[in-house]
Enzyme design. Structure first.
Site, PDB file in Angstrom:
ATOM      1  CB  ALA A 119       4.455  20.774 -24.498  1.00 44.52           C
ATOM      2  CB  ALA A 120       5.010  15.748 -27.713  1.00 44.89           C
ATOM      3  N   GLY A 121       2.290  15.832 -26.234  1.00 44.33           N
ATOM      4  CA  GLY A 121       0.906  15.405 -26.074  1.00 44.33           C
ATOM      5  C   GLY A 121      -0.046  16.576 -25.947  1.00 44.33           C
ATOM      6  CG  ASP A 122       0.285  19.254 -22.712  1.00 46.10           C
ATOM      7  OD1 ASP A 122      -0.546  18.396 -22.349  1.00 46.10           O
ATOM      8  OD2 ASP A 122       1.187  19.682 -21.971  1.00 46.10           O
TER       9      ASP A 122
END
Length: 309
Positions: A252-255
């Protein structure tokens, strides 16, 4: 962007089953994990949570199953400052599931069962025509049916709602859809899928961005992991570095980056400042385990940025 500062996110909801391992298994190999947890995820929900916790006025268009986990997800999203009235409960379907392995470097591999996410049809999207039309921005990903993403993009485009697409997971997209996108945020793999250009260097990123501009997209941000983001909007064409932290889990880093970025943009921040805000949110998230449990609140992001100077 419109002055309403209303954000709509359209996307997926999953229950994430996460197992931490020393290393990923090879085919036929069984390995023992050190830590197992069930947490709520899905790219759409993760980005909605990141936006809600960052302070956005947000509504979320999505589907959950007619099961207990679906009801629990709706309650959790509501507690994250998200309007869940457009989240439909679909009888006879299970809430989406993601099976996730995380290695000791914080990298992950993921398998997904769409479940109720596949019920987010163009017809369901059309029910929310007024919501999309009145918003400042529409943020989408590709864990929902592509024809539904296209339907929402058409509604937004016709009503001057800014369309932001995070084209993940990677898949080919029609020129018709790309022409409706105002801002696109692929990673290197997704950028290659869309342009045919392998993105390894900044020069590669610049070429890929130019190809996406040619398809009608005004702002291109290619996320490059720990190297930051290559951004191109016709006047800016540069890499904006991220923050150095010790990553324990990149789920979820990109999210988190996308949700925080869009929140900053609809608040009126300049593009580079919005990217820096998104970087800060993602930097905090990778120091924690899980998808939504790792997403920071606005106060944490602001404190992190003030500490960075």
């Amino acid at each position: 962007m419109k002055t309403t500062e209303k954000l709509v996110v359209l996307g997926s909801i999953n229950a994430d089953h996460i197992l931490n391992l020393a290393q990923f298994p090879t085919p036929g190999e069984t390995v023992t994990g050190q830590h197992y947890q069930v947490a709520f995820g899905g790219k759409g929900a993760n980005q909605a949570v990141a936006a809600g916790r960052s302070g956005a006025n947000i509504s979320f268009i999505a589907c959950v199953g007619g099961d207990d986990i679906g009801q629990q997800v709706r309650q959790q999203l509501a507690s994250d400052n998200i309007d869940v009235s457009p989240v439909d409960s679909v009888d006879g379907e299970s809430t989406g599931v993601a099976l996730i392995f995380v290695n000791q470097e914080g990298e992950n591999v993921i398998g997904i069962h769409a479940g109720a996410n596949s019920a987010l049809t163009p017809e369901r999207v059309e029910k929310h025509n007024t919501l999309i039309a009145s918003a400042s921005a529409l943020l989408m990903q590709l864990e929902s049916p592509v024809e539904s993403v296209l339907t929402a993009a058409r509604i937004a485009h016709q009503n001057d709602t800014t369309v932001i697409l995070n084209p993940a997971p990677a898949c080919p997209l029609s020129d018709e859809l790309l022409a409706l996108v105002d801002i696109i945020t692929p990673n290197e793999t997704e950028a290659e899928k869309l342009t045919g250009i392998r993105v390894e260097t900044e020069a590669d990123a610049s070429k890929a961005a130019q190809k996406l501009h040619e398809k009608g997209i005004g702002i291109v941000m290619i996320t490059m992991g720990s190297r930051g983001v290559w951004v191109s909007d016709g006047s800016i064409n540069e890499r904006i570095a991220g923050f150095k932290v010790k990553a324990v889990d990149t789920i979820a880093a990109g999210d988190t980056f996308n949700g925080a970025l869009v929140t900053a943009l609809i608040e009126g921040k300049q593009l580079q400042d919005a990217i820096r805000f998104g970087h800060a949110a993602a930097a905090i998230a990778v120091t924690r385990k899980g998808a939504q449990p790792s997403v920071p609140w606005r106060e944490e992001i602001d404190r992190f940025l003030s500490e960075q100077g």
